[in-house]
Design a protein around this motif. Structure first.
Motif, PDB file in Angstrom:
ATOM      1  N   ARG A   1     -12.288   1.402   0.784  1.00 31.91           N
ATOM      2  CA  ARG A   1     -11.763   0.730   1.976  1.00 31.91           C
ATOM      3  C   ARG A   1     -10.782  -0.366   1.577  1.00 31.91           C
ATOM      4  O   ARG A   1      -9.711  -0.504   2.184  1.00 31.91           O
ATOM      5  CB  ARG A   1     -12.926   0.140   2.781  1.00 31.91           C
ATOM      6  CG  ARG A   1     -12.499  -0.599   4.046  1.00 31.91           C
ATOM      7  CD  ARG A   1     -11.934   0.348   5.096  1.00 31.91           C
ATOM      8  NE  ARG A   1     -11.534  -0.356   6.293  1.00 31.91           N
ATOM      9  CZ  ARG A   1     -12.318  -0.579   7.340  1.00 31.91           C
ATOM     10  NH1 ARG A   1     -13.566  -0.130   7.337  1.00 31.91           N
ATOM     11  NH2 ARG A   1     -11.874  -1.210   8.396  1.00 31.91           N
ATOM     12  N   CYS A   2     -11.118  -1.102   0.525  1.00 36.77           N
ATOM     13  CA  CYS A   2     -10.220  -2.168   0.083  1.00 36.77           C
ATOM     14  C   CYS A   2      -8.920  -1.595  -0.484  1.00 36.77           C
ATOM     15  O   CYS A   2      -7.821  -2.016  -0.106  1.00 36.77           O
ATOM     16  CB  CYS A   2     -10.911  -3.036  -0.969  1.00 36.77           C
ATOM     17  SG  CYS A   2     -12.302  -4.023  -0.359  1.00 36.77           S
ATOM     18  N   VAL A   3      -9.031  -0.621  -1.375  1.00 30.76           N
ATOM     19  CA  VAL A   3      -7.852  -0.058  -2.034  1.00 30.76           C
ATOM     20  C   VAL A   3      -6.928   0.604  -1.025  1.00 30.76           C
ATOM     21  O   VAL A   3      -5.708   0.438  -1.064  1.00 30.76           O
ATOM     22  CB  VAL A   3      -8.280   0.938  -3.129  1.00 30.76           C
ATOM     23  CG1 VAL A   3      -7.085   1.737  -3.632  1.00 30.76           C
ATOM     24  CG2 VAL A   3      -8.923   0.185  -4.290  1.00 30.76           C
ATOM     25  N   ASN A   4      -7.501   1.360  -0.082  1.00 30.94           N
ATOM     26  CA  ASN A   4      -6.674   2.056   0.905  1.00 30.94           C
ATOM     27  C   ASN A   4      -6.005   1.096   1.874  1.00 30.94           C
ATOM     28  O   ASN A   4      -5.079   1.479   2.586  1.00 30.94           O
ATOM     29  CB  ASN A   4      -7.508   3.077   1.672  1.00 30.94           C
ATOM     30  CG  ASN A   4      -7.883   4.268   0.822  1.00 30.94           C
ATOM     31  OD1 ASN A   4      -7.286   4.505  -0.220  1.00 30.94           O
ATOM     32  ND2 ASN A   4      -8.874   5.017   1.252  1.00 30.94           N
ATOM     33  N   SER A   5      -6.468  -0.158   1.903  1.00 30.43           N
ATOM     34  CA  SER A   5      -5.837  -1.181   2.732  1.00 30.43           C
ATOM     35  C   SER A   5      -4.859  -2.036   1.941  1.00 30.43           C
ATOM     36  O   SER A   5      -4.300  -2.992   2.468  1.00 30.43           O
ATOM     37  CB  SER A   5      -6.913  -2.095   3.352  1.00 30.43           C
ATOM     38  OG  SER A   5      -7.764  -1.368   4.194  1.00 30.43           O
ATOM     39  N   GLY A   6      -4.675  -1.696   0.675  1.00 37.01           N
ATOM     40  CA  GLY A   6      -3.752  -2.459  -0.158  1.00 37.01           C
ATOM     41  C   GLY A   6      -4.393  -3.628  -0.864  1.00 37.01           C
ATOM     42  O   GLY A   6      -3.693  -4.484  -1.396  1.00 37.01           O
ATOM     43  N   ASP A   7      -5.724  -3.676  -0.881  1.00 35.85           N
ATOM     44  CA  ASP A   7      -6.448  -4.794  -1.473  1.00 35.85           C
ATOM     45  C   ASP A   7      -7.317  -4.312  -2.629  1.00 35.85           C
ATOM     46  O   ASP A   7      -7.217  -3.177  -3.077  1.00 35.85           O
ATOM     47  CB  ASP A   7      -7.332  -5.469  -0.420  1.00 35.85           C
ATOM     48  CG  ASP A   7      -6.553  -5.985   0.788  1.00 35.85           C
ATOM     49  OD1 ASP A   7      -5.345  -6.223   0.639  1.00 35.85           O
ATOM     50  OD2 ASP A   7      -7.154  -6.141   1.853  1.00 35.85           O
TER      51      ASP A   7
END
Length: 674
Positions: free
Chosen positions: A549-555
C-alpha cells in the motif's frame, strides 16, 4: 497446470453471507471477488449447485474453440494432471478439508464423463481410460429404474458415480477472452486480481471488444433504474487498463502501449481534481473505466470502488451475438474509429512507437507491465531508443521501483510469496560474459548495488541446470536485487535517454492524502533540510500488504531516523503498528526502503527473534507498540516471519520524503528543526 499455477486461479465471486452459510463456507476462502464463479483462462467453476443437465446448459453458453462444438463443456478429467487441476479449483472454492460427505453438495463437482454402452466416455464418445475412483466405486446403483450414469469429483480428488438429477457445483471449459467481475475494487486492486488469475486488466481494445465488454457487464451486473437515472454512479462503471498516472494527458494501456482507439465520453477525460465524495482536492483523475450504459470511457480517481474486466490474452476474441441497441452502438464506435485510423494513415510522419515515450521529458524511467524474458526486455527498450534500466544510486533504486509500481503494482500472490514472479522486474545488469563479473548493458561496472540476502548466488535448480542465473531483477516492494534465469518472464524497466544519475535528486510528484489515512501536522523548520512526512493507516494488514500500500502510493513503510520522528509516530497511532524495519538477514536490521537503519527504539529484551503466538523462533519485522501510559509506548518489538507472511495484521504508517519547512515535514536531522 501444477499446484503453483492452481494458486494463480482468479477467484471471481464473493458470496453473500447467506450463500456462504448455505454452501458451508467458513470464511477461510481467500480472494473470492465475484458473485457466481471462480475462473482462470481455461476453466470456470460455477458455485451454485445444479443438475448435470442444467450444468451442461450453462457451460454451452461459453465459448470454447478447443471443443468439437465450439461451446463450453463440463470439464473431463482424462488424466492425473487434469484431475489434480479440477480438484484444486474445488478446494479453492470450498476449502481444503479433504474429508468429504456424500450428502454435502459442495464437497463435489460434476465431471464430464458419462456412462454409455458399458464404458465411461467423454463428450465425443471416446472411452476415458484414466480413473480415480473411491474404494468400492463405481457401484452402479439404481433407484426406481434410474441408473447412476454421471461422475462427481470430490475435494479429496476421488470419484463417485451418482444420479444426474443430484445438484452440485460444476466446472466448465472455456476460451473466453474477457472475464468480468462484479466485485467493486480500486483500480490497483483490479490490476492485482487480474494478475492473480493469470490475466491482465482489459487493454488494447477495439470497437468490437468495447461493445462486447458492455454486453458482458450488463449480463453479469444488470443495470437498474437508479443507475440509469444517475449515469456516473460507481455501479455503472468497470475498470479497464488505461491510465495517465505517469504524465497528465499521456494515456497509455497498462502494458505501456499507446492508446489509439478510445471511446471517451463527451468532455472526458477532464482530470477533475475535486473528490466530492471525500471532500478534498486531489492530484486528479488518472484511471479509466467503461460505462455499462453507453460504452463510453471516463477518467476517475483510482481509489473509487468499481467492477472490473480482465482479459485472457491467450484466448482469441470472438464477437458475441448482440441485440439491435448494441449493434447501433458498435456501428457508431466503428465509424469514429475508422475516422481515427484514416487520420493516422494520413500522418505518415507519425513514428511515435519507435521513439521514447513523451513521459521521458519528465521522468528517468519508463516501465512496461507485460512480462517478457530479459533479452526481449532489452530489445523492447532499444526499439524505443531507450536502454534496459541502469541503477547507479539509492535515489535511482527508489525511483525505479516507483516507476514500475505505477503500471505494474505488486500482485496479490506477491503479498504472500517473496519470490513470486509478479514481485520482480528486469534491469540492465548481467554477468553472462563472466560469472560473478556484473556489468550494465552499456559495458560499465557496478558502482551501486542492493543485493538481497546471499545474492547473487547463481543458483542452479533442475529446470535451469544448464543455464544458471545471469540476469538481474529488482523486487518491487523491498527493492532488493537478485540474479535470476533470463528465460523467466517479468515486467521490465527502460531508462530514458539524456538522464544522469543524481543521488540527491528529489522525488517527482506528491502522493495525495489517502481517504483512510491521517497526515501529520505541520512542523516549521529551516528550509532545504530533508525530512519525512508520515501517514497513519488504522487498517489491520499483513506486513506485505502494508508495504504494498505504501509503495503503490509512492511512499515507504515508516522507518524513523531519530527519536523525534519515532515520538511523532507514537502520537499518531491507535494500535500496534508495522514499521518499515526488517532483518532480511538475521540480526542485520534495515529499513524496507533499503536505507541504512540509523536509529532504533527496541523495547525491553527486544528484538528476541521469537514469534510468540505461533511458538516459532523466527521474527523478522519491527512493530511499534501502542501502550499509552507505559514506558513501552512507542518502543519496538519484532514479530512475524518471512516464511509465514499472513500470520499477523497490524495498522501501519507510510513515510514520504519532504523538505523541512513544508507542511507536516519532520526533520531527519533534529538540529535542523528550528
Amino acid at each position: 497446470m501444477h499446484f503453483s499455477v492452481v494458486l494463480g486461479v482468479l477467484l471471481l465471486g464473493a458470496f453473500s453471507q447467506d450463500l456462504k452459510r448455505q454452501h458451508g463456507l467458513d470464511g477461510s476462502v481467500k480472494f473470492v471477488v465475484s458473485s457466481e464463479s471462480i475462473a482462470n483462462c481455461r476453466y470456470i467453476l460455477y458455485l451454485e449447485p445444479k443438475t448435470y443437465e442444467e450444468a451442461a446448459e450453462t457451460c454451452a453458453k461459453l465459448q470454447d474453440r478447443d471443443s468439437p462444438t465450439g461451446r463450453g463443456q463440463i470439464a473431463v478429467a482424462d488424466s492425473k494432471t487434469k484431475n489434480s487441476d479440477l480438484t484444486g479449483l474445488l478446494q479453492h472454492a470450498f476449502g481444503y478439508k479433504l474429508k468429504v460427505s456424500y450428502a454435502r453438495k459442495t464437497d463435489w463437482v460434476w465431471l464430464g464423463q458419462t456412462l454409455k454402452d458399458g464404458a465411461w466416455r467423454d463428450h465425443s464418445g471416446q472411452e476415458v481410460r484414466y480413473s480415480s475412483w473411491e474404494p468400492g466405486q463405481p457401484d452402479s446403483r439404481s433407484s426406481n429404474g434410474k441408473y447412476q450414469t454421471s461422475i462427481r469429483l470430490g475435494k479429496h480428488g476421488q470419484w463417485d458415480d451418482t444420479f444426474d438429477d443430484k445438484k452440485h457445483p460444476f466446472i466448465c471449459t472455456h476460451t473466453e477472452h474477457f472475464i468480468y467481475s462484479d466485485t467493486k475494487v480500486t483500480w490497483s486492486e483490479a490490476i492485482n486480481y487480474c494478475d492473480f488469475g493469470g490475466m491482465t486488466l482489459a487493454h488494447d481494445l477495439n470497437p468490437s471488444e468495447n461493445v462486447a465488454i458492455v454486453k458482458l457487464a450488463r449480463e453479469k451486473s444488470p443495470l437498474d433504474d437508479l443507475g440509469v437515472a444517475h449515469p456516473y454512479l460507481n455501479r455503472n462503471w468497470a475498470w479497464i487498463g488505461a491510465s495517465d498516472n505517469y504524465t497528465e494527458g499521456a494515456w497509455r494501456w497498462t502494458k505501456g502501449s499507446k492508446i489509439y482507439y478510445n471511446n471517451w465520453e463527451k468532455s472526458q477525460p477532464d482530470n477533475y481534481e475535486q473528490d466530492y465524495i471525500r471532500g478534498v482536492n486531489t492530484t486528479g483523475q488518472h484511471f479509466a473505466s467503461i460505462s455499462k450504459l453507453t460504452g463510453g470511457w471516463d477518467d476517475s480517481f483510482g481509489t473509487r470502488s468499481r467492477e472490473y474486466v480482465c482479459m485472457c490474452e491467450e484466448n482469441a476474441f470472438v464477437m458475441p451475438e448482440i441485440e439491435e441497441e448494441m449493434q447501433d452502438m458498435l456501428e457508431n464506435h466503428t465509424a469514429i474509429w475508422e475516422e481515427k485510423k484514416q487520420a493516422m494513415a494520413n500522418s505518415a510522419s507519425d513514428k511515435s512507437e519507435n521513439l521514447p515515450p513523451p513521459e521521458c521529458a519528465v521522468t528517468k524511467y519508463f516501465a512496461f507491465a507485460d512480462k517478457v524474458t530479459w533479452a526481449d526486455a532489452k530489445s523492447r527498450c532499444e526499439a524505443r531508443q531507450m536502454t534496459l534500466a541502469k541503477i547507479s544510486s539509492l535515489r535511482d533504486n527508489f525511483d525505479a521501483t516507483q516507476a514500475v509500481n505505477k503500471f505494474a503494482p505488486v500482485t496479490m500472490s506477491g503479498m504472500t510469496q517473496y519470490y513470486s514472479d509478479g514481485n520482480w522486474f528486469w534491469i540492465g545488469l548481467t554477468d553472462i560474459k563472466k560469472e560473478g563479473k556484473f556489468k550494465w548493458t552499456d559495458g560499465s561496472d557496478v558502482d551501486y548495488a542492493n543485493w538481497g540476502i546471499n545474492q547473487p548466488d547463481n543458483l542452479r535448480v533442475s529446470d535451469y541446470s544448464s543455464r544458471g542465473q545471469h540476469f538481474v531483477a529488482v523486487h518491487k516492494l523491498l527493492r532488493y536485487w537478485d540474479d535470476s534465469d533470463g528465460q523467466k518472464k517479468l515486467a521490465f524497466l527502460c531508462e530514458c535517454p539524456g538522464w544522469e544519475s543524481e543521488e540527491d535528486m528529489e522525488p517527482t510528484g506528491t502522493p495525495e492524502t489517502p481517504e483512510d489515512g491521517v497526515r501529520s501536522a505541520a512542523v516549521q523548520a529551516a528550509p532545504q533540510a530533508k525530512g519525512k512526512r508520515f501517514i497513519y493507516y488504522p487498517v489491520a494488514s499483513s506486513f506485505w500488504k502494508a508495504q504494498s500500500r505504501c509503495v503503490n502510493s509512492g511512499d515507504n513503510l515508516a522507518c524513523p531516523s531519530n527519536a523525534r520522528q519515532n515520538e511523532f509516530i507514537a502520537n499518531l497511532i491507535r494500535g500496534n503498528t508495522w514499521l518499515g524495519v526488517l532483518d532480511f538477514m538475521e540480526g542485520q536490521w534495515k529499513c524496507s526502503s533499503s536505507e541504512e537503519l540509523t536509529y532504533t527504539n527496541w523495547g525491553l529484551n527486544q528484538p528476541d527473534n521469537k514469534d510468540g503466538m505461533y511458538g516459532r523462533k523466527d521474527a523478522d519485522f519491527a512493530v511499534m507498540r501502542h501502550k499509552i501510559g507505559s514506558d513501552e509506548h512507542g518502543a519496538w518489538f519484532d514479530q512475524g516471519s518471512m516464511t509465514n507472511l499472513d500470520d499477523y495484521s497490524f495498522d501501519f504508517v507510510c513515510e514520504s520524503e519532504c523538505m523541512v519547512g513544508e507542511e507536516g515535514c519532520i526533520p531527519n536531522d533534529p538540529s535542523k528543526a528550528e
